[in-house]
Design an enzyme around this catalytic site. Structure first.
Site, PDB file in Angstrom:
ATOM      1  N   LYS A 196     -32.784  13.811 -46.847  1.00  0.00           N
ATOM      2  CA  LYS A 196     -33.044  14.039 -45.421  1.00  0.00           C
ATOM      3  C   LYS A 196     -33.525  15.476 -45.196  1.00  0.00           C
ATOM      4  CE  LYS A 196     -30.428  13.791 -41.121  1.00  0.00           C
ATOM      5  NZ  LYS A 196     -29.197  13.365 -40.461  1.00  0.00           N
ATOM      6  N   GLU A 202     -28.535  19.431 -55.549  1.00  0.00           N
ATOM      7  CA  GLU A 202     -28.453  18.407 -56.608  1.00  0.00           C
ATOM      8  C   GLU A 202     -29.766  17.632 -56.688  1.00  0.00           C
ATOM      9  OE1 GLU A 202     -26.196  18.879 -54.239  1.00  0.00           O
ATOM     10  OE2 GLU A 202     -24.141  18.619 -55.005  1.00  0.00           O
ATOM     11  N   GLY A 254     -26.857  10.668 -42.755  1.00  0.00           N
ATOM     12  CA  GLY A 254     -27.099  10.294 -44.147  1.00  0.00           C
ATOM     13  C   GLY A 254     -26.373   9.019 -44.552  1.00  0.00           C
ATOM     14  N   ARG A 255     -25.094   8.922 -44.224  1.00  0.00           N
ATOM     15  CA  ARG A 255     -24.296   7.773 -44.685  1.00  0.00           C
ATOM     16  C   ARG A 255     -24.569   6.511 -43.892  1.00  0.00           C
ATOM     17  NH1 ARG A 255     -21.559  11.975 -42.673  1.00  0.00           N
ATOM     18  NH2 ARG A 255     -20.258  11.750 -40.818  1.00  0.00           N
ATOM     19  N   GLU A 340     -16.053  10.454 -44.988  1.00  0.00           N
ATOM     20  CA  GLU A 340     -16.878  11.550 -44.477  1.00  0.00           C
ATOM     21  C   GLU A 340     -16.933  11.469 -42.945  1.00  0.00           C
ATOM     22  OE1 GLU A 340     -20.173  13.146 -47.042  1.00  0.00           O
ATOM     23  OE2 GLU A 340     -21.402  12.494 -45.367  1.00  0.00           O
ATOM     24  N   HIS A 371      -6.077  -6.325 -63.289  1.00  0.00           N
ATOM     25  CA  HIS A 371      -5.600  -5.973 -64.622  1.00  0.00           C
ATOM     26  C   HIS A 371      -5.501  -4.463 -64.802  1.00  0.00           C
ATOM     27  CE1 HIS A 371      -5.660 -10.084 -66.172  1.00  0.00           C
ATOM     28  NE2 HIS A 371      -6.610 -10.234 -65.264  1.00  0.00           N
ATOM     29  N   LYS A 495     -21.215  22.773 -49.854  1.00  0.00           N
ATOM     30  CA  LYS A 495     -22.585  23.124 -50.273  1.00  0.00           C
ATOM     31  C   LYS A 495     -22.759  24.642 -50.286  1.00  0.00           C
ATOM     32  CE  LYS A 495     -24.904  18.976 -48.432  1.00  0.00           C
ATOM     33  NZ  LYS A 495     -25.873  18.446 -47.470  1.00  0.00           N
TER      34      LYS A 495
END
Ligand code: F6P
Length: 526
Positions: A196, A202, A254-255, A340, A371, A495
């Site tokens: 965005k 990263e 973003g999410r 978030e 399990h 960040k």
């Protein structure tokens, strides 16, 4: 009296009641909701009619209906960033109108969607090619909301993926991009840089690495790059042809962005038509959310079950357990979406939150989780509410017997009493103190709350319904908690801090002013 008091009173009054004892002939129907082919069953919780009434009252005093109307109308409800919250616009119907600052935003949404679709078609048909020919692989480079949505959905919709293979790189750990690129042909790979802001360290670092990797074999690597970003100036400076830059507005968090151009890799994989079905599923859930009375409203009741378990009963986590292997990334996706959004300690007015913020969300697909960590869920001292998701049928018709086994594992409620455990041990020939000791290990207290979301089959439409359901759940919980669910200042701080540490780790700056632990770790790692 606070708005929580009545619910707390009901909780205190009924704390020791058994969920199983609540079941009469009508409970399963009364405490479940059906909408557009989906069934949400919350009957296996301690919520009874009085609790539900009090929970719905909570939505009224919190102004859920008013805030919902404000969100859909484009009001700037993300008021720490001065933004509207309009991911619903990305999937709105053809005749909808949504205005931000007096301008209908939907014509531009439709225009961008059609440019994405045209590009996706070109990639799928071979009209757009790499230096070595038809695109065989797409690598989406992004992180957080620019990664989790398409990565989760690509896995979920594998039976519908008939385009190039898609891969997702998010972690700045060089191992991630190294392992993904290994084995790919740079001359037939398309890289989508999904960011965005187009500044996330990263993503930009991985994009640079991908460009270098491609540059070793391809004359003009930028020609095999596309970008999804709101920052057109930065994508241009990066050398990406504006024709292959797909923008979106700042009112898409973003999410919440998988519905728009951030979903480009998914669109290329499954095709624009299947992607439209995904949007249609989200839209169906929007319509349901806006029109259904609260007691029959899936997102509202899912949120209220969450509030009941976390804020009232004090269960600090919730497990999301898809009995659907292709939803294996859904827990990770929901971790970002929910934590978030609602992991905030301050209410919208700046005051300290009066209650706990949103819960810790975690999970794995069943039956693998069974399990691994179900032991704690069954017999641990803490209660973990479980949210199961399960399809009536899988896509593998030749493996229907496996689906039956899967579903039979999902639909369990009963525990095992001490008396039952004693009887089992007696049958094995044990007696006296040893019988008692062994029996106690085999007791499952039960009374562990769970919900089930059931659907016919995991299709693009159903995936859209599921994701929109959880988005609106987050919204409702956020409104009740008084939180702004749409900023993420905690992540922003992370960040900033990481950026400041880079020169220190590179040896270009000292550790003066850093705390002792950080200084010692830097010294060790350097
Ligand atoms: O994790 C925080 C966040 O801002 C997310 O909301 C976003 O999806 C992600 O970082 C990546 O940001 P960008 O898309 O700007 O690279």
């Amino acid at each position: 009296m606070t708005k929580w008091a009545e619910l707390q009173r009901l909780r205190d009054m009924n704390k020791d009641r058994r969920i199983l004892d609540l079941f009469d002939e009508s409970r399963a129907a009364d405490f479940s909701i059906r909408a557009d082919g989906m069934l949400f069953d919350y009957s296996k919780t301690s919520i009874d009619a009085a609790t539900r009434t009090a929970l719905i009252r909570l939505t009224e005093v919190s102004g859920v209906a008013e805030k919902r109307a404000a969100m859909f109308a484009g009001a700037k409800i993300n008021d720490t960033e001065g933004r509207a919250v309009l991911h619903v616009a990305l999937r709105a119907g053809d005749d909808a109108v949504i205005e931000v600052d007096g301008t209908d935003v939907l014509p531009e949404v439709r225009r961008i969607r059609s440019t994405c679709a045209a590009f996706a078609r070109d990639v799928r048909s071979g009209a757009f090619q790499g230096q070595g020919g038809r695109i065989s692989d797409v690598v989406n480079i992004g992180i957080g909301g620019s990664d989790l949505g398409p990565a989760m959905a690509y896995l979920a919709l594998a039976p519908f993926a008939d385009g190039p293979r898609c891969h997702f790189v998010s972690n700045v750990d060089g191992a991630h991009i190294h392992d993904v690129l290994q084995g790919l042909d740079p001359t037939t790979t398309l890289v989508i840089v999904a960011s965005k802001t187009f500044t996330t360290i990263e993503t930009m670092t991985n994009a640079d690495s991908a460009k270098r990797w491609m540059g070793a074999k391809v004359r003009n690597p930028a020609a095999q790059f596309a970008a999804v970003s709101t920052a057109r100036d930065k994508t241009a400076a990066y050398g990406i042809d504006p024709e292959r830059v797909f923008g979106f507005e700042d009112w898409v968090g973003g999410r919440y962005s998988v519905w728009g151009p951030i979903g480009l890799s998914l669109m290329i994989a499954v095709g624009p038509e299947a992607f439209d079905q995904f949007l249609a599923g989200g839209r169906a859930m929007d319509d349901h959310f806006v029109t259904a009375p609260f007691a029959q409203n899936m997102p509202v009741m899912l949120a209220l079950v969450g509030i009941w378990h976390n804020q009232i009963c004090g269960y600090a986590t919730r497990a999301v357990l898809p009995y659907d292997q292709r939803l294996s990334r859904l827990p990770a996706y929901l971790q970002q979406l929910e934590m978030e959004s609602n992991g905030k300690r301050v209410a919208i007015d700046g005051s300290d939150l009066a209650t706990n913020s949103g819960p810790v969300v975690w999970g794995e697909p069943g039956t693998n989780g069974q399990h691994a960590f179900y032991q704690l869920i069954h017999q641990g001292t803490r209660v973990v509410p479980c949210e199961f998701l399960v399809a009536r049928r899988g896509h593998e018709s030749d493996l229907a017997h496996q689906h039956l086994l899967l579903v039979s594992n999902c639909l369990l409620l009963r525990g095992r009493s001490l008396e039952e455990a004693r009887a089992i041990m007696a049958k094995k020939g044990l007696t006296g103190a040893e019988l008692e000791r062994q029996a106690r290990h085999r007791v499952f207290p039960g009374n562990r709350p769970s919900t089930v979301l059931a659907y016919a089959q995991l299709t693009p439409f159903v995936l859209g319904q599921i994701i929109a359901l959880y988005e609106h759940r987050v919204f409702v919980e956020g409104v009740i908690l008084g939180i702004n669910s749409y900023d993420q200042w905690g992540v922003e701080l992370g960040k900033e801090l990481a950026l400041a540490l880079q020169p220190v780790l590179a040896g270009k700056a000292g550790t003066t002013g850093k705390d002792g632990s950080t200084a010692a770790l830097v010294a060790f790692l350097r």
